[in-house]
Design an enzyme around this catalytic site. Structure first.
Site, mmCIF file in Angstrom:
data_model
loop_
_atom_site.group_PDB
_atom_site.id
_atom_site.type_symbol
_atom_site.label_atom_id
_atom_site.label_comp_id
_atom_site.label_asym_id
_atom_site.label_seq_id
_atom_site.Cartn_x
_atom_site.Cartn_y
_atom_site.Cartn_z
ATOM 1 N N TYR A 1 -57.016 22.026 7.331
ATOM 2 C CA TYR A 1 -57.767 22.684 6.251
ATOM 3 C C TYR A 1 -57.335 22.230 4.859
ATOM 4 O O TYR A 1 -58.024 22.486 3.880
ATOM 5 C CB TYR A 1 -57.654 24.218 6.355
ATOM 6 C CG TYR A 1 -56.258 24.787 6.225
ATOM 7 C CD1 TYR A 1 -55.596 24.804 4.998
ATOM 8 C CD2 TYR A 1 -55.602 25.323 7.323
ATOM 9 C CE1 TYR A 1 -54.316 25.332 4.875
ATOM 10 C CE2 TYR A 1 -54.335 25.856 7.213
ATOM 11 C CZ TYR A 1 -53.686 25.850 5.989
ATOM 12 O OH TYR A 1 -52.438 26.360 5.869
ATOM 13 N N GLU A 2 -56.193 21.549 4.751
ATOM 14 C CA GLU A 2 -55.718 21.196 3.413
ATOM 15 C C GLU A 2 -56.589 20.118 2.766
ATOM 16 O O GLU A 2 -56.863 20.165 1.575
ATOM 17 C CB GLU A 2 -54.252 20.756 3.471
ATOM 18 C CG GLU A 2 -53.335 21.941 3.800
ATOM 19 C CD GLU A 2 -51.878 21.554 3.933
ATOM 20 O OE1 GLU A 2 -51.312 21.060 2.945
ATOM 21 O OE2 GLU A 2 -51.310 21.748 5.028
ATOM 22 N N HIS B 1 -52.456 35.878 3.997
ATOM 23 C CA HIS B 1 -51.364 34.928 4.232
ATOM 24 C C HIS B 1 -50.001 35.558 3.910
ATOM 25 O O HIS B 1 -48.984 35.197 4.502
ATOM 26 C CB HIS B 1 -51.590 33.660 3.397
ATOM 27 C CG HIS B 1 -50.636 32.545 3.707
ATOM 28 N ND1 HIS B 1 -50.493 31.996 4.972
ATOM 29 C CD2 HIS B 1 -49.738 31.887 2.932
ATOM 30 C CE1 HIS B 1 -49.569 31.041 4.948
ATOM 31 N NE2 HIS B 1 -49.098 30.960 3.723
ATOM 32 N N MET C 1 -54.213 27.949 12.988
ATOM 33 C CA MET C 1 -54.873 26.855 12.263
ATOM 34 C C MET C 1 -54.091 25.550 12.355
ATOM 35 O O MET C 1 -54.200 24.690 11.484
ATOM 36 C CB MET C 1 -55.037 27.251 10.790
ATOM 37 C CG MET C 1 -55.764 28.570 10.565
ATOM 38 S SD MET C 1 -55.784 29.005 8.821
ATOM 39 C CE MET C 1 -56.315 30.725 8.902
ATOM 40 N N SER C 2 -53.277 25.402 13.405
ATOM 41 C CA SER C 2 -52.463 24.185 13.519
ATOM 42 C C SER C 2 -52.253 23.853 14.986
ATOM 43 O O SER C 2 -52.998 24.294 15.859
ATOM 44 C CB SER C 2 -51.102 24.403 12.838
ATOM 45 O OG SER C 2 -50.331 25.347 13.567
ATOM 46 N N SER D 1 -45.283 28.015 9.487
ATOM 47 C CA SER D 1 -45.227 28.923 8.340
ATOM 48 C C SER D 1 -44.141 29.974 8.499
ATOM 49 O O SER D 1 -44.092 30.669 9.517
ATOM 50 C CB SER D 1 -46.564 29.652 8.174
ATOM 51 O OG SER D 1 -47.575 28.741 7.851
ATOM 52 N N ALA E 1 -47.070 30.141 13.200
ATOM 53 C CA ALA E 1 -47.404 31.552 13.030
ATOM 54 C C ALA E 1 -48.832 31.713 13.540
ATOM 55 O O ALA E 1 -49.669 30.844 13.311
ATOM 56 C CB ALA E 1 -47.323 31.927 11.554
ATOM 57 N N ASN F 1 -49.650 38.855 13.118
ATOM 58 C CA ASN F 1 -50.667 39.906 12.909
ATOM 59 C C ASN F 1 -51.523 40.000 14.156
ATOM 60 O O ASN F 1 -51.528 39.078 14.981
ATOM 61 C CB ASN F 1 -51.569 39.547 11.713
ATOM 62 C CG ASN F 1 -52.187 38.156 11.869
ATOM 63 O OD1 ASN F 1 -51.546 37.137 11.602
ATOM 64 N ND2 ASN F 1 -53.425 38.114 12.341
ATOM 65 N N HIS G 1 -44.085 25.490 3.170
ATOM 66 C CA HIS G 1 -43.726 24.303 3.952
ATOM 67 C C HIS G 1 -42.979 23.318 3.065
ATOM 68 O O HIS G 1 -43.555 22.729 2.154
ATOM 69 C CB HIS G 1 -44.987 23.644 4.532
ATOM 70 C CG HIS G 1 -45.611 24.416 5.654
ATOM 71 N ND1 HIS G 1 -45.556 24.005 6.961
ATOM 72 C CD2 HIS G 1 -46.274 25.593 5.672
ATOM 73 C CE1 HIS G 1 -46.178 24.891 7.733
ATOM 74 N NE2 HIS G 1 -46.622 25.863 6.970
ATOM 75 N N HIS H 1 -51.947 20.738 7.359
ATOM 76 C CA HIS H 1 -52.984 21.281 8.230
ATOM 77 C C HIS H 1 -54.325 20.593 7.964
ATOM 78 O O HIS H 1 -54.562 20.096 6.868
ATOM 79 C CB HIS H 1 -53.157 22.786 7.968
ATOM 80 C CG HIS H 1 -51.901 23.572 8.073
ATOM 81 N ND1 HIS H 1 -50.954 23.572 7.074
ATOM 82 C CD2 HIS H 1 -51.420 24.370 9.057
ATOM 83 C CE1 HIS H 1 -49.941 24.353 7.443
ATOM 84 N NE2 HIS H 1 -50.197 24.846 8.641
HETATM 85 N N1 HPA Z 1 -55.693 33.470 12.413
HETATM 86 C C1 HPA Z 1 -55.461 32.172 12.182
HETATM 87 N N2 HPA Z 1 -54.269 31.697 11.831
HETATM 88 C C2 HPA Z 1 -53.263 32.572 11.721
HETATM 89 C C3 HPA Z 1 -53.424 33.948 11.944
HETATM 90 C C4 HPA Z 1 -54.716 34.412 12.309
HETATM 91 O O1 HPA Z 1 -54.949 35.609 12.533
HETATM 92 N N3 HPA Z 1 -52.218 34.536 11.728
HETATM 93 C C5 HPA Z 1 -51.352 33.540 11.398
HETATM 94 N N4 HPA Z 1 -51.979 32.344 11.384
#
Ligand code: HPA
Length: 267
Positions: free
Chosen positions: A82-83, A242, A206-207, A27, A110, A230, A58, A80
């Site tokens: 989750y998609e 996001h 998440m990947s 991302s 990310a 973050n 993406h 991903h």
């Molecule tokens: N959690 C999960 N996936 C992420 C995060 C997070 O804090 N930041 C960027 N991708």
């Protein structure tokens, strides 16, 4: 699917092109594809077995070309779990780059930071992962024993050292640590993040973990890099979104780009 890629390479006058390193851009990091001197760029939509990504940032393109002298296959965009709730979304793409000749998969993502000494904008090389999400991209793979993939040194220790050295050359401070995979798409709760810290995680995302398993199954070495966008949930006050992932990834992407360039040029 290899046929479709071979046909495009022949059309572009590069029939014998054989990439050494495959790169997955996470991302906000898709811009690295601009560093590639392209031989061919093919939308995933034209490649059977490649994922249809649903995350706006993406692009969904396979870019074949060179970074310095190194022939690469850049997967600009990943799908991903989750998609669509499918853990093996990237299976076709990873098999394809392995068949094309790649020996290594370099992943970027990310991630959220679980460490106060890794503020947003920090970069972390992944030394290992935790997948307690209850899913595995090799569900249903088989029959046969090849599905029982060894995960010791799944993140290649020699390549990890090379990545750290590349970071030093590129003048980018690079931490190293453990990445924990959560399914998403909702962010984690503060209690989940406290639990993840006890388990030994340094970053959350998440990947990456499913792709590492698929790559090891396909015989590829893996090296991976997280960009902290973050602090993970509950580490500091405030909500997660996001938009922040994308904003920080874009702002810090020049560091990651430089690091990746040095790593690939000297591969
Ligand atoms: N959690 C999960 N996936 C992420 C995060 C997070 O804090 N930041 C960027 N991708």
């Amino acid at each position: 699917m290899i046929d479709a890629i071979a046909a495009r390479l022949a059309e572009k006058g590069a029939p014998g092109f054989r990439p050494k390193v495959a790169v997955i851009l996470g991302s906000g990091l898709g811009g690295f594809a601009d560093e590639v001197k392209p031989v061919a760029a093919i939308p995933y939509g034209e490649l059977p077995g490649f994922p249809q990504t649903t995350v706006g940032s993406h692009a969904g393109r396979l870019v074949l070309g060179h970074v310095g002298p190194t022939p690469v296959a850049v997967l600009q965009g990943r799908a991903h779990y989750y998609e669509r709730g499918k853990a093996d979304e990237m299976r076709g793409a990873i098999r394809a780059v392995a068949e094309l000749g790649c020996e290594t998969l370099l992943q970027t993502n990310a991630a959220g930071s679980l460490r106060l000494d890794m503020p947003p904008g920090s970069v972390m090389a992944i030394s290992d992962h935790i997948n307690f999400a209850g899913i595995n991209p090799l569900f249903g793979a088989g029959p046969g024993d090849s599905r029982f993939v060894d995960m010791v040194d799944a993140y290649d220790p020699t390549l990890l050292k090379k990545l750290m050295a590349a970071a030093h050359t590129a003048n980018v401070r690079c931490h190293d640590g453990v990445y924990i995979f959560f399914s998403g798409p909702s962010f984690e709760t503060p209690a989940e993040i406290r639990a993840a810290r006890v388990l030994g995680a340094d970053a959350v995302g998440m990947s990456t973990a499913p792709e590492t398993i698929l790559a090891r199954h396909a015989g590829l070495k893996v090296v991976a890099l997280s960009l902290m966008t973050n602090y993970a949930a509950g580490l500091v006050p405030g909500a997660l979104g996001h938009e922040q992932t994308l904003a920080v990834a874009n702002a810090a992407s020049s560091d990651v780009r430089r690091l990746l360039r040095v790593f690939l040029e000297t591969y």
